[in-house]
Design a protein around this motif. Structure first.
Motif, short mmCIF file in Angstrom:
data_model
loop_
_atom_site.label_atom_id
_atom_site.label_comp_id
_atom_site.label_asym_id
_atom_site.label_seq_id
_atom_site.Cartn_x
_atom_site.Cartn_y
_atom_site.Cartn_z
N UNK A 107 0.85 -1.20 0.00
CA UNK A 107 0.00 0.00 0.00
C UNK A 107 0.88 1.25 0.00
N UNK A 108 0.68 2.12 -0.92
CA UNK A 108 1.52 3.32 -0.94
C UNK A 108 1.26 4.20 0.28
N UNK B 225 0.37 7.48 2.15
CA UNK B 225 -0.35 8.68 1.73
C UNK B 225 0.63 9.81 1.43
N UNK B 226 0.38 10.48 0.38
CA UNK B 226 1.26 11.59 0.02
C UNK B 226 1.18 12.67 1.07
N UNK C 2 0.57 16.12 2.10
CA UNK C 2 -0.18 17.18 1.44
C UNK C 2 0.15 18.50 2.05
N UNK D 6 -8.75 24.18 -8.38
CA UNK D 6 -10.06 23.63 -8.00
C UNK D 6 -10.63 22.70 -9.08
N UNK E 244 -8.92 20.91 -11.06
CA UNK E 244 -8.05 19.74 -11.21
C UNK E 244 -8.08 18.84 -9.98
N UNK E 245 -8.91 19.18 -9.02
CA UNK E 245 -8.93 18.40 -7.78
C UNK E 245 -7.67 18.58 -6.98
N UNK E 246 -6.93 19.65 -7.25
CA UNK E 246 -5.64 19.85 -6.59
C UNK E 246 -5.68 20.92 -5.51
N UNK F 78 -8.53 17.96 3.34
CA UNK F 78 -7.55 17.22 2.54
C UNK F 78 -6.15 17.25 3.16
N UNK G 141 -2.98 -0.29 -5.87
CA UNK G 141 -3.40 -1.39 -5.01
C UNK G 141 -3.63 -0.86 -3.62
N UNK H 294 -4.65 -2.11 0.44
CA UNK H 294 -4.90 -3.18 1.40
C UNK H 294 -6.04 -2.74 2.31
N UNK I 25 -11.19 -3.50 6.28
CA UNK I 25 -12.61 -3.62 6.61
C UNK I 25 -13.36 -3.92 5.32
N UNK J 68 -9.11 8.52 -0.71
CA UNK J 68 -8.63 9.65 0.07
C UNK J 68 -7.68 9.23 1.20
N UNK J 69 -8.17 8.33 2.03
CA UNK J 69 -7.44 8.07 3.27
C UNK J 69 -6.33 7.03 3.10
N UNK J 70 -6.50 6.12 2.17
CA UNK J 70 -5.45 5.12 1.98
C UNK J 70 -4.46 5.52 0.91
N UNK J 71 -4.98 6.05 -0.19
CA UNK J 71 -4.08 6.33 -1.32
C UNK J 71 -3.67 7.80 -1.39
N UNK J 72 -4.23 8.62 -0.51
CA UNK J 72 -3.84 10.04 -0.51
C UNK J 72 -4.28 10.78 -1.76
N UNK K 6 -6.73 13.07 -2.94
CA UNK K 6 -7.73 13.93 -2.31
C UNK K 6 -8.61 14.69 -3.30
N UNK K 7 -8.41 14.43 -4.60
CA UNK K 7 -9.19 15.17 -5.60
C UNK K 7 -10.69 14.93 -5.47
N UNK L 267 -14.04 14.52 -3.39
CA UNK L 267 -14.41 15.15 -2.12
C UNK L 267 -15.45 14.36 -1.34
N UNK L 268 -15.40 14.56 -0.05
CA UNK L 268 -16.34 13.91 0.87
C UNK L 268 -17.18 14.98 1.55
N UNK M 44 -11.84 13.14 -10.98
CA UNK M 44 -11.73 14.45 -11.62
C UNK M 44 -10.38 14.58 -12.35
N UNK N 65 -15.21 18.91 -8.22
CA UNK N 65 -14.70 17.65 -8.78
C UNK N 65 -15.82 16.68 -9.14
#
Ligand code: FES
Ligand code: FES
Lengths: 784, 165
Positions: free
Chosen positions: A1-2, A4-5, A7, A73, A75-77, A83, B13, B15, B18, B28-32, B34-35, B37-38, B75, B100
């Motif tokens: 699993x990567x 999280x970047x 931010x 905005x 570009x979702x960036x 975030x 990928x 993991x 749940x 968002x939370x696993x792969x970062x 964030x484009x 939105x929640x 997006x 987005x």
């Protein structure tokens, strides 16, 4: 699993706006240094040069350049507060009271703390400093102390490795509540003397007038929620010196800091605050939400902590628009002139003060709207109850009374046999008129007298509807165009059309003697041979387009193409809040003043020898408090008018309403950015439509019943009609460029216009908003 | 449980620990990423709209466990440039939190209909809440995008405003 970047908050790099052409890369470090706030405030300044259309300039005042942040905005960036992510970050969560009123017998956090991955569980006993905060009065406990006073009051906070875990840990906290009977009726609270403010207005002698027509009615306004799409969110990062850095979506970062620092027991200079990306606000981000809690958790754990409310928690986590009960009596003479107005206004402030005090001031001072009347008796209260706390929402005390007085104007016009427009025209305030507070309506162009009568901007605006015909009923209508839409509920039988008008009067900027100011720093320097202006303010971009406006003002004043906006943070001086329709006036004024100072400095300075910079504080003219007994006093800075005409189709058998057209005439003084302005009017009108026909937080004995977008409805694209706008520019000689605040007025006037149109279609009195299907069908003697 | 999918053209990928974890949460939370939105996590607002194998879905209502081997476009990867340009030029972006999700829905609409009427636009975007704009400029932007994508020179949305001093 990567992983999280990481931010970086938007605040880390300057927002760059080049005009025209592509967006330049973020500036390199040396240039992104903040422009320091002056040690002692600079003397107050007025907008020099005042009114008038400055020389048109690409991307300058009066044009609609692309927003500096628009590219990010789409570009979702663009990083919203929700975030944000920091290495080693924990998630915070709040345990809230499920009861509207209860005594806290005990709180046991042991089981929650024992869960692996839970790093902190804190209660009131762990608050490092002051135990309460508040915008005007500090009566809101950081965490409940002994007693909870509304459903949703924060009781404990948790930090854990994931949000899920933090939520599960919160469920393991054992709180022993002794339930108490909540007080939920605001009238009862007023009778018991339990209110945040009482403000009367007395003028003339209503009792001794002999009217030709009298209308007395009671009105009810439900509790509206701002429902910004971006949830309350932010992150707190502990700093090496024992302080904390906060990134948060807020409307007024300096007010936050003032409230947070004492609660954390830290000197303000140990806290650095930066505004993180804001997903709408509308008043919901005036009061603190996550701020103190996430800072406490970060300080307790020594790790960054992020908090983000989910939608349900958001409904509990911010204040709402005050619900209102109002009794109005309007009387007129045989010539159709208003003789007197009596009003009893009870706003429900809920459990804690928030801004109720100021909201009551607005409700009282604007209680009759933009009409001349010499005999007035107004009593306005902000009650304290165990309902959810209420405070700022777009329109701020002007919305509730506007629904009542406009409904009254229609009813009285009908009683007099006059058209609603003619009756309003006869009573419209004009240059030199006095509001019920004695405030003289000024700053309008005296040269535009109308047949010897002083110019009335309102009468003029009402007259403009003549050229904007009501849309005709189309011949063969598609079913989906009828009320009920694709629900296929009618073929047109039982559908009636109605038309109605609404007029709103809103004060702009802070009133009643508040020291309202904004600060801006502007630096001009050569970067790779190109002149670049850097702007540093703490003004919140909530979506209204304020960043864009700052770049426009700088381009116009300094004739530069490239403008870079530095992060909005507490390193700049206070800008005040992005509320009260004030930011164009106030921070716009401060940026303009700083540019003027830079221009002055440039007269004997060559940029090749180094940059020039200036920081200016801008204040509007002073206002006065309202007299506590008579309500008299020049309490407002600037007044702004908006008129709506609504056209609706109503299925009178099913009680379904479709708004088919909204036409709006608004006086904005000076158009600063046409596209952003239209967006404000459209959006404000939509929120007014929401209040008219669908938006209400339902509470039963203090319990919120519909804290979700499933049950609290906001207008969708299917609910909104096409909108036609006519913008009027009656410049205000005291404001920058002559502008008038524009964000709030349309929220006032669209609601009564829509309800008036529904009355026109149905013939029903409709004294309660939102108007629900059952209000329209109750007279049929059956439930829908 | 390991789930592999393609996200905006790249293999990713996650993991999942749940079984009920939503695609939105994974993005968002696993792969970062964030484009997306929640704003509600209840399928009510459309802020989290993505294309799943080409169909618009609320990613908060899709379980990541169902996404094995599937194609997700957010997006970042779903929206033709003219659509984004039109949103900027027409003022369809205010706070931008709805943007987005809206852009993905508009991209999907314009993929199906090259010149949608107002009524079709309203129907197609009825699941995307926007609290800021009142939707007028969003409709303008969809028309402008449709025109631009039809090869016509990009048109700025007509000004509905007349300034009358
Ligand atoms: S977040 Fe998925 S629909 Fe609102
Ligand atoms: S632009 Fe703010 S919600 Fe749509």
């Amino acid at each position: 699993m990567p992983e999280p970047a990481r931010h970086e908050p938007n605040g880390r790099a300057a927002i760059t706006a080049g005009a025209p052409g592509p967006i330049a890369p973020p500036s390199s470090e040396p240039f992104a240094a903040p422009i320091a706030a002056p040690k002692s405030p600079t003397p107050p300044t007025r907008a020099a040069g005042g009114v008038g259309t400055p020389t048109p300039r690409t991307g300058g005042v009066g044009s609609s350049p692309a927003r500096p942040e628009a590219e990010a905005k789409v570009n979702g960036a663009f990083d919203y507060a929700s975030d944000l992510s920091f290495p080693g970050m924990l998630w915070g969560h709040t345990l809230r009271s499920p009861h509207p009123r209860a005594r806290l017998r005990s709180i046991d956090t042991a089981a929650a703390r024992a869960i692996p991955g839970v790093e902190a569980v804190l209660t009131a006993a762990d608050v490092p400093g002051k135990l309460h905060y508040g915008l005007i009065e500090d009566d809101q406990p950081v965490l409940s102390l002994g007693e909870v006073n509304y459903e949703g009051e924060p009781v404990a906070i948790v930090a854990a490795a994931t949000l899920d875990l933090a939520r599960r840990a919160a469920e393991r906290i054992e709180v022993d509540y002794e339930l108490l009977e909540p007080r939920c009726d605001p009238e009862e609270a007023v009778e018991a003397g339990d209110f945040f403010r009482y403000q009367p207005v007395r003028l003339g002698d209503p009792e001794s007038q002999v009217p030709a027509a009298v209308v007395a009615r009671e009105y009810v306004v439900g509790m509206q929620d701002q429902a910004p799409l971006g949830p309350e969110s932010g992150a707190a990062v502990p700093t090496a010196d024992g302080g904390v850095e906060l990134h948060v979506a807020t409307q007024w970062v300096h007010s936050d800091l003032e409230q947070i620092a004492p609660c954390l027991g830290l000197e303000p200079d140990r806290i650095h605050m930066a505004i993180a990306g804001i997903g709408g606000a509308f008043g919901a981000r005036e009061d603190l939400s996550v701020q103190v809690h996430m800072a406490m958790l970060a300080l307790a754990t020594g790790r960054p902590v992020k908090m983000m409310y989910d939608r349900a928690e958001s409904f509990w986590g911010h204040v709402h628009r005050h619900p209102a009960r109002m009794r109005y009596e309007h009387a007129a003479d045989a010539d159709g002139k208003l003789l007197y107005v009596k009003a009893r206004i009870v706003l429900d402030g809920g459990a804690y003060a928030s801004t109720t005090e100021a909201v009551v001031g607005n409700a009282a001072s604007l209680a009759v709207g933009p009409y001349e009347v010499e005999h007035v008796s107004v009593d306005a209260w902000g009650a304290r109850t165990n309902n959810p706390p209420c405070g700022a929402m777009r329109g701020f005390g002007g919305v509730q009374t506007c629904f009542a007085y406009e409904s009254q104007m229609d009813a009285l016009a009908e009683a007099l046999g006059l058209s609603p427009v003619e009756f309003r025209r006869r009573n419209a305030v004009a240059q030199g008129s006095k509001l019920i507070t004695g405030q003289v309506v000024d700053a309008y162009d005296p040269d535009r007298a109308d047949n010897g009568k002083p110019f009335s901007p309102l009468a003029d605006m009402l007259g403009r509807f003549k050229d904007l015909p009501v849309p005709a009923v189309p011949a063969g209508r598609d079913i989906v165009d009828l009320p009920g839409g694709t629900g296929n509920t009618t073929h047109g039988e039982g559908v009636r059309r109605g038309v109605g008008y609404g007029v709103g009067l809103k004060n702009v900027c802070y009133s009643e003697g508040f020291d309202d100011y904004s600060t801006a720093g502007v630096r001009l320097e050569l970067v790779d041979g190109q002149t670049v202006a850097f702007v540093h303010t703490a003004a919140a971009e909530v979506g209204q387009g304020h960043w864009s406006l700052q770049t426009q003002i700088v381009r116009t004043e300094l004739d530069v193409d490239r403008v870079e906006l530095l992060p909005n943070d507490t390193k700049a001086g206070s800008a005040g809040s992005s509320s009260a329709s004030r930011q164009s006036y106030m921070t716009g004024g401060a940026v303009k003043a700083a540019c003027e100072a830079v221009r002055e400095l440039l007269q004997d300075h060559d940029l090749a020898d180094g940059p020039v910079e200036a920081t200016r504080v801008f204040r509007h003219r002073a206002t006065k408090p309202m007299d506590p007994v008579t309500g008299q006093g020049e309490s407002h800075v600037q007044l702004a008018l908006c008129v709506h005409r609504a056209t609706v189709d109503v299925d009178i058998e099913l009680g379904l309403v479709k708004v088919v057209d909204l036409t709006c005439v608004q006086d904005v003084g000076k158009i600063m950015n046409p596209v952003a302005l239209e967006g404000q009017i459209h959006g404000g009108s939509a929120q007014g439509l929401g209040l008219a026909v669908m938006e209400e937080m339902i509470t039963e004995q203090g319990r919120v019943r519909n804290a979700s977008f499933t049950d609290y409805l906001i207008p969708t694209i299917l609910d909104m009609p096409p909108m036609r706008l006519r913008i009027v520019e009656n410049a205000d000689p005291e404001s920058p460029y002559g502008l008038r605040g524009a964000g709030e007025p349309p929220t006032l006037s669209s609601t009564p216009a829509i309800v008036a149109a529904i009355r026109d279609a149905t013939g029903l009195a409709l004294t309660q908003i939102p108007v629900r299907p059952e209000h329209l069908t109750a007279h049929l003697g059956r439930q829908p | 449980m390991r789930v592999e999918m393609r996200i905006d053209g790249e293999t990713a990928a996650a993991d999942i620990d749940r079984p009920g974890e939503s695609l939105l949460s994974t993005l968002r939370d696993r792969l970062g990423l964030y484009g997306t939105k929640n704003a509600c996590e209840q399928g009510e607002c459309g802020s989290c709209t993505v294309l799943l194998d080409g169909d618009p879905v609320c990613s908060c209502l899709v379980a990541t466990a169902q996404c094995e081997g599937r194609e997700v476009k957010t997006v970042v990867g779903a929206v033709p440039r003219p659509v984004r340009d039109a949103f900027i030029a027409c003022g369809a972006v205010q706070c931008g939190f709805c943007t987005p999700g809206l852009l993905v829905s508009v991209a999907d609409l314009l993929d199906r209909e090259d010149d949608p009427s107002d009524a079709v636009i309203r129907e197609a975007l009825a699941g995307n809440l926007c609290r800021c704009t009142g939707y007028e400029k969003i409709i303008d932007a969809v028309h402008a995008a449709a025109e631009a994508m039809a090869g016509a020179p990009p048109v700025r949305a007509a000004d509905a405003t007349e300034a009358t001093p």
